[in-house]
Write an enzyme that holds these catalytic residues in place. Structure first.
Site, PDB file in Angstrom:
ATOM      1  N   THR A   1      17.519  -1.238  -3.839  1.00 55.05           N
ATOM      2  CA  THR A   1      18.829  -1.748  -4.240  1.00 55.05           C
ATOM      3  C   THR A   1      19.393  -2.601  -3.101  1.00 55.05           C
ATOM      4  OG1 THR A   1      19.145   0.299  -5.477  1.00 55.05           O
ATOM      5  CG2 THR A   1      21.109  -1.022  -5.067  1.00 55.05           C
TER       6      THR A   1
ATOM      7  N   ALA B   1       0.843  -1.201   0.000  1.00 52.80           N
ATOM      8  CA  ALA B   1       0.000   0.000   0.000  1.00 52.80           C
ATOM      9  C   ALA B   1       0.874   1.244   0.000  1.00 52.80           C
ATOM     10  CB  ALA B   1      -0.915  -0.016   1.228  1.00 52.80           C
TER      11      ALA B   1
ATOM     12  N   VAL C   1       5.144  -4.345  -4.020  1.00 49.60           N
ATOM     13  CA  VAL C   1       6.021  -4.166  -2.859  1.00 49.60           C
ATOM     14  C   VAL C   1       7.290  -3.431  -3.291  1.00 49.60           C
ATOM     15  CG1 VAL C   1       5.139  -6.233  -1.716  1.00 49.60           C
ATOM     16  CG2 VAL C   1       7.154  -6.406  -3.187  1.00 49.60           C
ATOM     17  N   ASN C   2       8.039  -2.947  -2.321  1.00 54.69           N
ATOM     18  CA  ASN C   2       9.266  -2.216  -2.637  1.00 54.69           C
ATOM     19  C   ASN C   2      10.352  -3.172  -3.139  1.00 54.69           C
ATOM     20  OD1 ASN C   2       8.517  -2.820   0.021  1.00 54.69           O
ATOM     21  ND2 ASN C   2      10.291  -1.778   0.866  1.00 54.69           N
TER      22      ASN C   2
ATOM     23  N   CYS D   1      13.162   5.831  -7.616  1.00 53.51           N
ATOM     24  CA  CYS D   1      13.244   4.932  -8.778  1.00 53.51           C
ATOM     25  C   CYS D   1      14.453   5.112  -9.690  1.00 53.51           C
ATOM     26  CB  CYS D   1      11.981   5.068  -9.613  1.00 53.51           C
ATOM     27  SG  CYS D   1      10.533   4.485  -8.738  1.00 53.51           S
TER      28      CYS D   1
HETATM   29  P1  NAI Z   1       6.681   1.796  -1.043  1.00 56.48           P
HETATM   30  O1  NAI Z   1       7.867   1.489  -0.229  1.00 56.48           O
HETATM   31  O2  NAI Z   1       6.008   3.125  -0.902  1.00 56.48           O
HETATM   32  O3  NAI Z   1       5.540   0.689  -0.789  1.00 56.48           O
HETATM   33  C1  NAI Z   1       5.794  -0.668  -0.734  1.00 56.48           C
HETATM   34  C2  NAI Z   1       4.894  -1.265   0.346  1.00 56.48           C
HETATM   35  O4  NAI Z   1       4.970  -2.678   0.278  1.00 56.48           O
HETATM   36  C3  NAI Z   1       5.300  -0.882   1.764  1.00 56.48           C
HETATM   37  O5  NAI Z   1       4.212  -0.236   2.410  1.00 56.48           O
HETATM   38  C4  NAI Z   1       5.634  -2.225   2.436  1.00 56.48           C
HETATM   39  O6  NAI Z   1       5.244  -2.285   3.796  1.00 56.48           O
HETATM   40  C5  NAI Z   1       4.821  -3.187   1.582  1.00 56.48           C
HETATM   41  N1  NAI Z   1       5.303  -4.561   1.636  1.00 56.48           N
HETATM   42  C6  NAI Z   1       6.565  -5.018   1.480  1.00 56.48           C
HETATM   43  N2  NAI Z   1       6.583  -6.365   1.563  1.00 56.48           N
HETATM   44  C7  NAI Z   1       5.307  -6.766   1.768  1.00 56.48           C
HETATM   45  C8  NAI Z   1       4.680  -8.033   1.942  1.00 56.48           C
HETATM   46  N3  NAI Z   1       5.386  -9.165   1.865  1.00 56.48           N
HETATM   47  N4  NAI Z   1       3.341  -8.082   2.162  1.00 56.48           N
HETATM   48  C9  NAI Z   1       2.624  -6.930   2.222  1.00 56.48           C
HETATM   49  N5  NAI Z   1       3.158  -5.699   2.058  1.00 56.48           N
HETATM   50  C10 NAI Z   1       4.481  -5.617   1.836  1.00 56.48           C
HETATM   51  O7  NAI Z   1       7.110   1.563  -2.549  1.00 56.48           O
HETATM   52  P2  NAI Z   1       6.515   2.272  -3.867  1.00 56.48           P
HETATM   53  O8  NAI Z   1       7.128   3.593  -4.079  1.00 56.48           O
HETATM   54  O9  NAI Z   1       5.030   2.130  -3.860  1.00 56.48           O
HETATM   55  O10 NAI Z   1       7.116   1.307  -4.978  1.00 56.48           O
HETATM   56  C11 NAI Z   1       6.650  -0.017  -5.166  1.00 56.48           C
HETATM   57  C12 NAI Z   1       7.222  -0.539  -6.460  1.00 56.48           C
HETATM   58  O11 NAI Z   1       6.754   0.250  -7.554  1.00 56.48           O
HETATM   59  C13 NAI Z   1       8.748  -0.493  -6.541  1.00 56.48           C
HETATM   60  O12 NAI Z   1       9.195  -1.613  -7.244  1.00 56.48           O
HETATM   61  C14 NAI Z   1       9.019   0.768  -7.352  1.00 56.48           C
HETATM   62  O13 NAI Z   1      10.217   0.681  -8.059  1.00 56.48           O
HETATM   63  C15 NAI Z   1       7.841   0.774  -8.315  1.00 56.48           C
HETATM   64  N6  NAI Z   1       7.464   2.085  -8.813  1.00 56.48           N
HETATM   65  C16 NAI Z   1       7.479   3.187  -7.988  1.00 56.48           C
HETATM   66  C17 NAI Z   1       7.092   4.426  -8.459  1.00 56.48           C
HETATM   67  C18 NAI Z   1       7.110   5.623  -7.568  1.00 56.48           C
HETATM   68  O14 NAI Z   1       6.973   6.730  -8.088  1.00 56.48           O
HETATM   69  N7  NAI Z   1       7.254   5.480  -6.263  1.00 56.48           N
HETATM   70  C19 NAI Z   1       6.642   4.606  -9.847  1.00 56.48           C
HETATM   71  C20 NAI Z   1       6.618   3.399 -10.607  1.00 56.48           C
HETATM   72  C21 NAI Z   1       7.028   2.193 -10.098  1.00 56.48           C
END
Ligand code: NAI
Length: 480
Positions: free
Chosen positions: A90, A9, A86-87, A272
């Site tokens: 690196t 989320a 999920v995140n 990213c």
């Molecule tokens: P984030 O760190 O904001 O959110 C990831 C969430 O996943 C965290 O809340 C974490 O607690 C949860 N999580 C991790 N392992 C889990 C599990 N086993 N079960 C349930 N929840 C779990 O990361 P963000 O920014 O949303 O990025 C997510 C992905 O999307 C990454 O791979 C990123 O590279 C990609 N992405 C990010 C963009 C951005 O602008 N932030 C844009 C496009 C892609």
């Protein structure tokens, strides 16, 4: 009713699923996360992330067909389509440290999906992952399944923070990659039908799995490359008297180049660009392509150079020392309209100035003191020498104060550094700012938001990236 569950989320999972719920009232969307703090935030009036327009979307659907929950396994078990968002940071240790993507979170999510599933599911890679990850995920899913079938799709997200809702409402394209098998093609159609609720068919691109996975890394590498290209030009502009805004405008009118992403700045940030390029570099190295790896590595090196060049400019302009001088830092987020500080250039700039013993007064409209303190206390990872981490500097954090008003930040300051292009920094009463500062008063504009002519008339000594240098700065030692 089709049921979607999204694991993660965060900045991607939250907004993406909120928009799917809004545009597809017949689909039930549940976003799950292991972090109860994040989920509580999504269920409250204070969403855990700031994104223009997000509040309205969430308010319209939450409790109807959009839910946020920590009951990860229950909602995954019930879903027809499981997005994994999920995140994928690196890796900081072990094989590939400093470059490769850490897929720990992804792998544990995949194992959990296999473990709890009692019905067939489409599993969608929403996170940015190395090309070929789907193959590994397929293996994990099929080796651990309990009589169920999984079809894996790659559906990378192209939203940009700060404009996420706009980007999701009206995407340039939606990319869906799948296996060229009947099951793969059927899954692609199912996901395409979800997006077709609001995205025109011609904007939904369907490819094989590897093209979709690689396209996301390639897109981020190309975007970051444009920033490093224009930033490299900005250094040459300063050395020659050319104006980078004029150069950007001139080259951007060439339809083969285009006008977007040509703003010179103190450097790119965000979670990213750097991580995805490092990931690309690692993949190239693993595939025996060192020349290609070095080409992309240079994009990051120019970005690091731009940040240290900025710090050097500040220090050399202010008589070669900022020791005990108060410097106001306006903006800490990596870009405007977000509170996200991951990899923000402000961290490196602040650390550089603290290294020269400056006193910092930091203001950002969306970043908390807690976050800034955390970011500045964190040890910096050395990409080139992963075994060596910079030692923490517990004393320097005492030289930092975080305030909730730009005018408070600049009071009695010797210099102002603009680190984020928040609109409010364009509209400040710079005469009032000047009057409250020590003299000579310096402005170092890392985002080219101020009107250099107007500020010089007030009396400021102004440094603006890639612009002809203030006569004062010309006399100062060259910046390397
Ligand atoms: P984030 O760190 O904001 O959110 C990831 C969430 O996943 C965290 O809340 C974490 O607690 C949860 N999580 C991790 N392992 C889990 C599990 N086993 N079960 C349930 N929840 C779990 O990361 P963000 O920014 O949303 O990025 C997510 C992905 O999307 C990454 O791979 C990123 O590279 C990609 N992405 C990010 C963009 C951005 O602008 N932030 C844009 C496009 C892609």
């Amino acid at each position: 009713m089709v049921k979607i569950c999204c694991i993660g989320a965060g900045y991607v999972g939250g907004p993406t699923m909120a928009v799917i719920a809004l545009k597809c009232p017949d689909i039930q969307v549940t976003v799950v996360d292991i972090s109860s703090q994040r989920i509580n935030g999504w269920n409250s009036d204070h969403l855990p992330i700031y994104e223009p327009g997000l509040d309205e979307v969430v308010k319209k659907c939450r409790g109807k067909n959009l839910f946020f929950s920590v009951e990860v396994e229950k909602h995954v078990a019930e879903a027809d389509i499981v997005f994994v968002s999920v995140n994928t940071p690196t890796k900081t240790h072990g094989l590939g440290a400093g470059k490769a993507a850490d897929l720990t979170y992804w792998e544990s999510a995949a194992r959990m999906i296999a473990d709890v599933s009692k019905s067939d599911k489409i599993v969608v890679e929403k996170s940015t992952v190395p090309v070929k990850t789907a193959e590994a995920i397929e293996r994990i899913l099929t080796h651990n399944r309990k009589g169920t079938n999984f079809t894996i799709l790659s559906n990378p997200e192209f939203l940009a923070e700060g404009t996420a809702i706009q980007d999701l409402f009206n995407p340039d394209r939606v990319l869906i990659g799948g296996r060229e098998t009947p099951a793969g093609q059927k899954a692609i159609k199912t996901l395409r039908d979800v997006y077709a609720n609001w995205v025109p068919m011609e904007k939904i691109i369907c490819t094989n799995l590897w093209s979709a996975e690689l396209s996301k890394l390639a897109a981020n590498a190309f975007l970051a490359q444009r920033i490093s290209s224009v930033n490299a030009m900005s250094a040459l502009c300063e050395a020659t008297g050319a104006d980078v805004s004029e150069v950007s405008h001139s080259i951007g009118t060439d339809s083969r180049i285009g006008p977007k992403f040509l703003n010179a700045s103190v450097g790119f940030g965000g979670s990213c660009f750097q991580k995805d390029i490092l990931n690309l570099v690692y993949i190239c190295e693993c595939n025996g392509l060192p020349e290609v790896a070095n080409y992309w590595k240079q994009v990051i090196k120019v970005n690091d150079y731009q940040k240290s060049r900025f710090v050097n400019r500040v220090v050399s302009s202010m008589f070669n020392t900022v020791s005990t001088k108060k410097i106001a830092i306006l903006g800490f987020a990596f870009k405007k309209d977000t509170g996200d500080t991951r990899e923000t250039p402000a961290i490196d700039v602040c650390k550089g100035l603290l290294g020269d013993k400056a006193r910092l007064s930091i203001y950002d409209p969306q970043v908390t003191e807690d976050q800034i303190t955390k970011d500045l206390s964190m040890r910096k990872f050395d990409k080139d020498h992963p075994a060596h981490l910079q030692p923490p500097s517990p004393t320097s954090i005492k030289q930092v104060s975080v305030v909730w008003d730009a005018y408070e930040a600049v009071k009695d300051a010797h210099g102002v550094c603009i680190m984020t292009e928040w609109d409010e920094f364009k509209k400040l009463d710079y005469q009032k700012v000047y009057d409250s500062m020590q003299k000579p008063a310096f402005v170092f504009d890392g985002r080219n938001v101020v009107d250099v002519g107007v500020l010089r008339k007030i009396g400021f000594i102004v440094y603006s990236i890639g612009k002809p240098l203030d006569p004062w700065l010309k006399d100062m030692p060259a910046v390397a």
